[in-house]
Design a protein around this motif. Sequence first.
Motif, PDB file in Angstrom:
ATOM      1  N   ASP A 165      61.144  17.503  42.500  1.00 37.10           N
ATOM      2  CA  ASP A 165      60.617  17.242  43.831  1.00 37.10           C
ATOM      3  C   ASP A 165      61.311  18.242  44.744  1.00 37.10           C
ATOM      4  O   ASP A 165      62.544  18.253  44.825  1.00 37.10           O
ATOM      5  N   ALA A 166      60.556  19.104  45.381  1.00 34.59           N
ATOM      6  CA  ALA A 166      61.095  20.183  46.217  1.00 34.59           C
ATOM      7  C   ALA A 166      62.059  21.054  45.416  1.00 34.59           C
ATOM      8  O   ALA A 166      63.053  21.546  45.947  1.00 34.59           O
ATOM      9  N   GLY A 167      61.782  21.201  44.127  1.00 29.73           N
ATOM     10  CA  GLY A 167      62.613  22.035  43.259  1.00 29.73           C
ATOM     11  C   GLY A 167      63.905  21.382  42.812  1.00 29.73           C
ATOM     12  O   GLY A 167      64.736  22.019  42.157  1.00 29.73           O
ATOM     13  N   ILE A 168      64.104  20.102  43.132  1.00 28.50           N
ATOM     14  CA  ILE A 168      65.327  19.372  42.796  1.00 28.50           C
ATOM     15  C   ILE A 168      64.992  18.322  41.741  1.00 28.50           C
ATOM     16  O   ILE A 168      64.055  17.541  41.922  1.00 28.50           O
ATOM     17  N   PRO A 169      65.758  18.276  40.624  1.00 29.69           N
ATOM     18  CA  PRO A 169      65.503  17.260  39.583  1.00 29.69           C
ATOM     19  C   PRO A 169      65.736  15.839  40.116  1.00 29.69           C
ATOM     20  O   PRO A 169      66.746  15.568  40.767  1.00 29.69           O
ATOM     21  N   HIS A 170      64.786  14.957  39.815  1.00 27.55           N
ATOM     22  CA  HIS A 170      64.820  13.558  40.251  1.00 27.55           C
ATOM     23  C   HIS A 170      64.417  12.626  39.112  1.00 27.55           C
ATOM     24  O   HIS A 170      63.757  13.054  38.162  1.00 27.55           O
ATOM     25  N   PHE A 171      64.744  11.347  39.263  1.00 26.51           N
ATOM     26  CA  PHE A 171      64.222  10.271  38.438  1.00 26.51           C
ATOM     27  C   PHE A 171      63.697   9.185  39.368  1.00 26.51           C
ATOM     28  O   PHE A 171      64.340   8.851  40.375  1.00 26.51           O
ATOM     29  N   LYS A 172      62.534   8.630  39.043  1.00 27.55           N
ATOM     30  CA  LYS A 172      62.033   7.448  39.740  1.00 27.55           C
ATOM     31  C   LYS A 172      62.886   6.272  39.249  1.00 27.55           C
ATOM     32  O   LYS A 172      63.195   6.169  38.065  1.00 27.55           O
ATOM     33  N   MET A 173      63.278   5.407  40.187  1.00 21.67           N
ATOM     34  CA  MET A 173      64.092   4.233  39.835  1.00 21.67           C
ATOM     35  C   MET A 173      63.501   3.014  40.534  1.00 21.67           C
ATOM     36  O   MET A 173      62.896   3.127  41.595  1.00 21.67           O
ATOM     37  N   ARG A 174      63.704   1.849  39.898  1.00 19.91           N
ATOM     38  CA  ARG A 174      63.193   0.595  40.449  1.00 19.91           C
ATOM     39  C   ARG A 174      64.248  -0.496  40.339  1.00 19.91           C
ATOM     40  O   ARG A 174      65.109  -0.474  39.470  1.00 19.91           O
ATOM     41  N   ARG A 175      64.072  -1.485  41.207  1.00 20.46           N
ATOM     42  CA  ARG A 175      64.927  -2.660  41.194  1.00 20.46           C
ATOM     43  C   ARG A 175      64.125  -3.832  41.742  1.00 20.46           C
ATOM     44  O   ARG A 175      63.458  -3.717  42.771  1.00 20.46           O
ATOM     45  N   SER A 176      64.201  -4.969  41.066  1.00 23.05           N
ATOM     46  CA  SER A 176      63.586  -6.196  41.588  1.00 23.05           C
ATOM     47  C   SER A 176      64.559  -6.841  42.551  1.00 23.05           C
ATOM     48  O   SER A 176      65.777  -6.710  42.418  1.00 23.05           O
ATOM     49  N   ILE A 177      63.986  -7.571  43.514  1.00 18.41           N
ATOM     50  CA  ILE A 177      64.830  -8.280  44.490  1.00 18.41           C
ATOM     51  C   ILE A 177      64.922  -9.738  44.064  1.00 18.41           C
ATOM     52  O   ILE A 177      63.975 -10.333  43.687  1.00 18.41           O
TER      53      ILE A 177
ATOM     54  N   ALA B  87      73.882  -0.204  41.897  1.00 18.23           N
ATOM     55  CA  ALA B  87      73.251  -1.128  42.837  1.00 18.23           C
ATOM     56  C   ALA B  87      72.071  -1.857  42.201  1.00 18.23           C
ATOM     57  O   ALA B  87      71.279  -2.493  42.901  1.00 18.23           O
ATOM     58  N   GLY B  88      71.932  -1.759  40.871  1.00 24.73           N
ATOM     59  CA  GLY B  88      70.899  -2.513  40.167  1.00 24.73           C
ATOM     60  C   GLY B  88      69.589  -1.795  39.937  1.00 24.73           C
ATOM     61  O   GLY B  88      68.634  -2.391  39.445  1.00 24.73           O
ATOM     62  N   PHE B  89      69.506  -0.516  40.257  1.00 25.63           N
ATOM     63  CA  PHE B  89      68.285   0.250  40.013  1.00 25.63           C
ATOM     64  C   PHE B  89      68.301   0.790  38.589  1.00 25.63           C
ATOM     65  O   PHE B  89      69.362   1.132  38.057  1.00 25.63           O
ATOM     66  N   SER B  90      67.117   0.887  37.993  1.00 24.40           N
ATOM     67  CA  SER B  90      66.974   1.429  36.639  1.00 24.40           C
ATOM     68  C   SER B  90      65.990   2.590  36.660  1.00 24.40           C
ATOM     69  O   SER B  90      64.935   2.499  37.304  1.00 24.40           O
ATOM     70  N   PRO B  91      66.332   3.668  35.938  1.00 26.01           N
ATOM     71  CA  PRO B  91      65.384   4.785  35.843  1.00 26.01           C
ATOM     72  C   PRO B  91      64.126   4.356  35.108  1.00 26.01           C
ATOM     73  O   PRO B  91      64.172   3.525  34.190  1.00 26.01           O
ATOM     74  N   CYS B  92      62.990   4.916  35.521  1.00 23.65           N
ATOM     75  CA  CYS B  92      61.733   4.668  34.813  1.00 23.65           C
ATOM     76  C   CYS B  92      60.977   5.993  34.767  1.00 23.65           C
ATOM     77  O   CYS B  92      60.774   6.622  35.803  1.00 23.65           O
ATOM     78  N   GLY B  93      60.633   6.411  33.590  1.00 22.50           N
ATOM     79  CA  GLY B  93      59.920   7.673  33.447  1.00 22.50           C
ATOM     80  C   GLY B  93      60.859   8.838  33.216  1.00 22.50           C
ATOM     81  O   GLY B  93      62.080   8.698  33.143  1.00 22.50           O
ATOM     82  N   ASP B  94      60.258   9.999  33.108  1.00 23.82           N
ATOM     83  CA  ASP B  94      60.990  11.221  32.819  1.00 23.82           C
ATOM     84  C   ASP B  94      61.476  11.886  34.096  1.00 23.82           C
ATOM     85  O   ASP B  94      60.940  11.651  35.179  1.00 23.82           O
ATOM     86  N   GLU B  95      62.440  12.751  33.936  1.00 28.66           N
ATOM     87  CA  GLU B  95      62.922  13.551  35.058  1.00 28.66           C
ATOM     88  C   GLU B  95      61.774  14.429  35.569  1.00 28.66           C
ATOM     89  O   GLU B  95      60.951  14.911  34.792  1.00 28.66           O
ATOM     90  N   PHE B  96      61.721  14.616  36.898  1.00 28.21           N
ATOM     91  CA  PHE B  96      60.690  15.451  37.497  1.00 28.21           C
ATOM     92  C   PHE B  96      61.302  16.252  38.635  1.00 28.21           C
ATOM     93  O   PHE B  96      62.393  15.924  39.137  1.00 28.21           O
TER      94      PHE B  96
END
Length: 148
Positions: free
Chosen positions: A136-148, A125-134
């Motif tokens: 959140d509530a014990g579940i691995p996540h990646f912050k992602m961003r997308r410009s409109i 859907a056009g989102f890109s990961p930014c930063g390292d895996e972290f």
Amino acid sequence: MTDWRLRIADWHDDGDQAAIRHLREQVFIHEQAVPVALEWDGRDDDCMHLLAMHPQHGALATARLCYEANTGHAHIGRMSVLKDWRRQGIGRAMLDMLIEHAGMQQILQLELNAQSHAVGFYQKAGFSPCGDEFLDAGIPHFKMRRSI
């Protein structure tokens, strides 16, 4: 053909709020063991919510869009689809509707925290990961961003 329909929900409507709460409790609190205090973060009042509804089965999925005041950014979160209804296009439809709604509100950038296993879903859907895996509530996540 699907029988479910996607709509904007009203957090201040008792029925909509009960449906949203039930879905998030099932998916996040019971299925994924997210602590109750983390799930109910106090932001729901200020977010736009979606509900996917089925005429016989009721609420199937929900998601929210939270606006970051005076930044031109918004955060997509709490995307949850009941287990038996996954892989039927509901998540994609919710994401597309949130992106479209953000564009109509002149949001410049969308952010989300994707569970690591779902990164590919958001990349489509056009989102890109930014930063390292972290975690959140014990579940691995990646912050992602997308410009409109």
